[in-house]
Write a protein that holds these residues in place. Structure first.
Motif, PDB file in Angstrom:
ATOM      1  N   LYS A  22       0.831  -1.211   0.000  1.00  0.00           N
ATOM      2  CA  LYS A  22       0.000   0.000   0.000  1.00  0.00           C
ATOM      3  C   LYS A  22       0.863   1.259   0.000  1.00  0.00           C
ATOM      4  O   LYS A  22       0.585   2.239  -0.718  1.00  0.00           O
ATOM      5  CB  LYS A  22      -0.934  -0.004   1.201  1.00  0.00           C
ATOM      6  N   ASN A  23       1.928   1.255   0.823  1.00  0.00           N
ATOM      7  CA  ASN A  23       2.820   2.427   0.857  1.00  0.00           C
ATOM      8  C   ASN A  23       3.498   2.641  -0.501  1.00  0.00           C
ATOM      9  O   ASN A  23       3.693   3.769  -0.961  1.00  0.00           O
ATOM     10  CB  ASN A  23       3.869   2.257   1.936  1.00  0.00           C
ATOM     11  N   ARG A  24       3.875   1.482  -1.100  1.00  0.00           N
ATOM     12  CA  ARG A  24       4.516   1.610  -2.416  1.00  0.00           C
ATOM     13  C   ARG A  24       3.546   2.177  -3.454  1.00  0.00           C
ATOM     14  O   ARG A  24       3.920   3.007  -4.303  1.00  0.00           O
ATOM     15  CB  ARG A  24       5.022   0.247  -2.854  1.00  0.00           C
ATOM     16  N   LEU A  25       2.295   1.733  -3.412  1.00  0.00           N
ATOM     17  CA  LEU A  25       1.307   2.285  -4.341  1.00  0.00           C
ATOM     18  C   LEU A  25       1.097   3.789  -4.130  1.00  0.00           C
ATOM     19  O   LEU A  25       0.953   4.566  -5.084  1.00  0.00           O
ATOM     20  CB  LEU A  25      -0.012   1.532  -4.197  1.00  0.00           C
ATOM     21  N   GLU A  26       1.064   4.184  -2.834  1.00  0.00           N
ATOM     22  CA  GLU A  26       0.911   5.619  -2.552  1.00  0.00           C
ATOM     23  C   GLU A  26       2.117   6.401  -3.083  1.00  0.00           C
ATOM     24  O   GLU A  26       1.980   7.515  -3.628  1.00  0.00           O
ATOM     25  CB  GLU A  26       0.752   5.848  -1.040  1.00  0.00           C
ATOM     26  N   ALA A  27       3.321   5.822  -2.908  1.00  0.00           N
ATOM     27  CA  ALA A  27       4.515   6.494  -3.418  1.00  0.00           C
ATOM     28  C   ALA A  27       4.464   6.589  -4.934  1.00  0.00           C
ATOM     29  O   ALA A  27       4.841   7.612  -5.539  1.00  0.00           O
ATOM     30  CB  ALA A  27       5.776   5.736  -2.978  1.00  0.00           C
ATOM     31  N   ILE A  28       3.976   5.508  -5.584  1.00  0.00           N
ATOM     32  CA  ILE A  28       3.865   5.525  -7.039  1.00  0.00           C
ATOM     33  C   ILE A  28       2.845   6.586  -7.487  1.00  0.00           C
ATOM     34  O   ILE A  28       3.041   7.315  -8.471  1.00  0.00           O
ATOM     35  CB  ILE A  28       3.487   4.130  -7.548  1.00  0.00           C
ATOM     36  N   LYS A  29       1.729   6.684  -6.744  1.00  0.00           N
ATOM     37  CA  LYS A  29       0.740   7.723  -7.064  1.00  0.00           C
ATOM     38  C   LYS A  29       1.353   9.121  -6.962  1.00  0.00           C
ATOM     39  O   LYS A  29       1.136   9.983  -7.813  1.00  0.00           O
ATOM     40  CB  LYS A  29      -0.456   7.611  -6.125  1.00  0.00           C
ATOM     41  N   LEU A  30       2.120   9.323  -5.876  1.00  0.00           N
ATOM     42  CA  LEU A  30       2.753  10.629  -5.701  1.00  0.00           C
ATOM     43  C   LEU A  30       3.737  10.913  -6.832  1.00  0.00           C
ATOM     44  O   LEU A  30       3.783  12.039  -7.380  1.00  0.00           O
ATOM     45  CB  LEU A  30       3.469  10.674  -4.355  1.00  0.00           C
ATOM     46  N   GLY A  65       3.660   9.650  -9.804  1.00  0.00           N
ATOM     47  CA  GLY A  65       2.877   9.927 -11.014  1.00  0.00           C
ATOM     48  C   GLY A  65       2.319  11.336 -11.025  1.00  0.00           C
ATOM     49  O   GLY A  65       2.310  12.008 -12.062  1.00  0.00           O
ATOM     50  N   SER A  66       1.857  11.811  -9.870  1.00  0.00           N
ATOM     51  CA  SER A  66       1.337  13.193  -9.793  1.00  0.00           C
ATOM     52  C   SER A  66       2.430  14.194 -10.095  1.00  0.00           C
ATOM     53  O   SER A  66       2.213  15.204 -10.797  1.00  0.00           O
ATOM     54  CB  SER A  66       0.749  13.443  -8.394  1.00  0.00           C
ATOM     55  N   ILE A  67       3.645  13.911  -9.538  1.00  0.00           N
ATOM     56  CA  ILE A  67       4.765  14.821  -9.811  1.00  0.00           C
ATOM     57  C   ILE A  67       5.089  14.831 -11.297  1.00  0.00           C
ATOM     58  O   ILE A  67       5.339  15.887 -11.905  1.00  0.00           O
ATOM     59  CB  ILE A  67       5.989  14.414  -8.969  1.00  0.00           C
ATOM     60  N   ALA A  68       5.094  13.633 -11.900  1.00  0.00           N
ATOM     61  CA  ALA A  68       5.388  13.558 -13.326  1.00  0.00           C
ATOM     62  C   ALA A  68       4.343  14.305 -14.149  1.00  0.00           C
ATOM     63  O   ALA A  68       4.663  15.043 -15.086  1.00  0.00           O
ATOM     64  CB  ALA A  68       5.473  12.097 -13.756  1.00  0.00           C
ATOM     65  N   VAL A  69       3.069  14.105 -13.775  1.00  0.00           N
ATOM     66  CA  VAL A  69       2.006  14.815 -14.489  1.00  0.00           C
ATOM     67  C   VAL A  69       2.132  16.321 -14.305  1.00  0.00           C
ATOM     68  O   VAL A  69       1.948  17.116 -15.247  1.00  0.00           O
ATOM     69  CB  VAL A  69       0.631  14.312 -14.018  1.00  0.00           C
ATOM     70  N   GLY A  70       2.458  16.733 -13.066  1.00  0.00           N
ATOM     71  CA  GLY A  70       2.630  18.169 -12.827  1.00  0.00           C
ATOM     72  C   GLY A  70       3.787  18.747 -13.623  1.00  0.00           C
ATOM     73  O   GLY A  70       3.706  19.858 -14.163  1.00  0.00           O
TER      74      GLY A  70
END
Length: 528
Positions: free
Chosen positions: A134-142, A144-149
């Motif tokens: 779960k922590n890894r998924l949250e880190a991946i989401k973050l 991804g958000s940084i990449a999108v930003g």
């Protein structure tokens, strides 16, 4: 395959995406993936097991990726080498074509496929319910958000660059349009100016007068050309002309033969209706031509003085709406040296530098309350009528050297802020300098005063030089004339056959010394 890659690069060029931007985005993505706390070795092992378990489709996919990478690498190296070899020459660009519709749908399918593949890989690697996953998924989401930003920021920068380029293009278009309008206006003004100058050279008085009014209209609508218009009007007035009231000795017009005079004569009726005039038996008359030319010259004078008349208020602000000034509100210059002027009226006008050297003033010459902001030159000028300089203001030096005043000359309440030179001037009638302010040197060396002269309440701040000045004493000249302090008149004979009684101005200390010497010489004689 190469055709597909070439189309891809052309599409990139068409959408204005730089290869360096793509390289930067790729490096940012690699860095973000490396920063994410993911066990990449286990993820790669799981991905490899998935490929092996998939069988032939999995190996085909891996082979396709390898082939694409190899072809892209080779193509990139080849293009880099070609670019380095042909860096001097510009690469020809093909015609710009719109993006085809299939490319848009292909891009949409590619985005959906990448998203589905990424989702499948993440679920396969971190699909369990453990807290660590779960922590890894949250880190991946973050990440991804940084990449999108980051991508959004890059898109904003590109949009801002495109907007700036568009605005600069519009500004350049507006500037080019303004330059084109300015060039068109300049060409139109030049054409009008040339046409008006040609009209001034006409032998018909109405045509010349029309040219004067054309020049006035040009100056009224084009402030940058006003000094040029004034220069042309002054040049016209400087042309040789014999005034009807002038002394033949003052004639500045070249002598013409009888035939030339007959051809030059242009009566008004002959100008406007030559056939009617000829039918009426009229002949060309030189006096009529001279009268018409005088009217044209008076018109030129009126146009000049009308636009130099400031009528300034108490704060020195011009109130005349037709007042002309130069760039940055500077005063216009006048060059009328040697001109023949008729009833000249520069009263309440403002000028810059003014040259009236050797000019002929017929009739009244009015300069009262005029402001000469530059040098004022009247050297050798001839005033055949009343010369009115009352309340005139000379900001710089004023020269009346060898000027000839045949009528009364009044300089009452005038102000000379620098030197005032009246040396060798001839005042044939009265000359008044009441309350005149001489803030510089006042030079009247060897001037001749034939009439009543007065310096009542005149203010001398500099050196006053009246050496060699002769004044007539039998024309109502007061015996106790208010001369400048330190000067007095001693009766004497000029020795050149002049009529009447004359006196010369000498310093007071010289007369006192002469008188004292005479008294000392008389005392021994009386003793003997």
């Amino acid at each position: 395959m190469r055709t597909v890659i070439d189309r891809f690069w052309r599409w990139l060029r068409r959408v204005r995406v730089s290869r360096w931007v793509m390289l930067g985005v790729g490096l940012v993505a690699v860095g973000v993936l490396g920063w994410v706390p993911v066990d990449w070795s286990a993820w790669v092992a799981g991905l490899g097991a998935s490929v092996v378990s998939a069988g032939v489709p999995g190996w085909v996919t891996v082979g396709g990726v390898v082939v694409l990478a190899a072809v892209g690498l080779v193509q990139g190296v080849a293009r880099a080498r070609a670019r380095s070899e042909d860096s001097v020459r510009a690469q020809p660009q093909g015609p710009v074509r719109p993006i085809p519709g299939w490319a848009i749908w292909a891009g949409l399918v590619l985005v959906v496929a990448v998203g589905a593949g990424a989702a499948w890989a993440l679920v396969a690697a971190f699909g369990s319910d453990s807290p660590q996953n779960k922590n890894r998924l949250e880190a991946i989401k973050l990440a991804g958000s940084i990449a999108v930003g980051t991508g959004g920021v890059a898109a904003l920068l590109l949009a801002a660059r495109r907007q700036r380029a568009t605005e600069l293009g519009l500004l350049q278009q507006e500037q080019r349009a303004a330059d084109d309008r300015h060039d068109a206006d300049e060409r139109r003004v030049t054409e009008l100016y040339t046409a008006a100058a040609d009209q001034l050279a006409s032998d018909k008085a109405p045509v010349r007068m029309a040219g004067l009014y054309t020049l006035e209209r040009i100056g009224q609508n084009n402030p940058d050309h006003r000094q040029t218009i004034v220069n042309l009007l002054c040049a016209y007035l400087r042309m040789p002309y014999h005034h009807p009231d002038a002394d033949p000795a003052d004639d500045t017009t070249p002598v013409a033969t009888e035939g030339e005079s007959a051809l030059a004569a242009q009566p008004l009726l002959l100008d406007l209706a030559p056939a009617l005039a000829e039918a009426a038996g009229l002949t060309r008359d030189g006096a009529e031509q001279q009268r018409q030319e005088l009217e044209v010259r008076r018109t030129a004078q009126q146009l000049l003085t009308r636009h130099l008349f400031s009528n300034s208020d108490t704060d020195g602000v011009p109130t005349n709406p037709d007042f002309w000034s130069g760039p940055e509100s500077t005063n216009l210059d006048l060059d009328l040296a040697g001109a023949t002027l008729h009833h000249w009226n520069l009263a309440y006008c403002e000028v810059g530098h003014a040259r009236f050297d050797d000019a002929y003033f017929h009739g009244q010459a009015r300069f009262e309350d005029a402001h000469f902001c530059g040098h004022a030159g009247f050297n050798g000028a001839h005033f055949h009528g009343y010369a009115d300089f009352n309340d005139a203001d000379f900001h710089l030096d004023a020269g009346f050297f060898d000027a000839d005043f045949h009528g009364d000359a009044n300089f009452n309440d005038a102000d000379f802020h620098l030197d005032a030179v009246f040396s060798d001037a001839d005042f044939h009638r009265d000359a008044r300098f009441w309350r005149t302010g001489f803030h510089g040197d006042a030079k009247f060396f060897e001037a001749n005063l034939h009439g009543v002269t007065g310096f009542d309440d005149a203010d001398f701040h500099g050196i006053d030089d009246f050496r060699g000045v002769w004044a007539r004493l039998d024309t109502g000249f007061p015996g106790a004339s208010p001369w400048p302090p330190g000067w007095r008149v001693v009766e004497d004979d000029p020795g050149d056959g002049r009529e009447g009684r004359w006196g010369r101005l000498v310093p007071v200390e010289d007369t006192e010394r002469v008188q004292q010497d005479g008294d000392e010489a008389a005392e021994p004689a009386a003793g003997r």
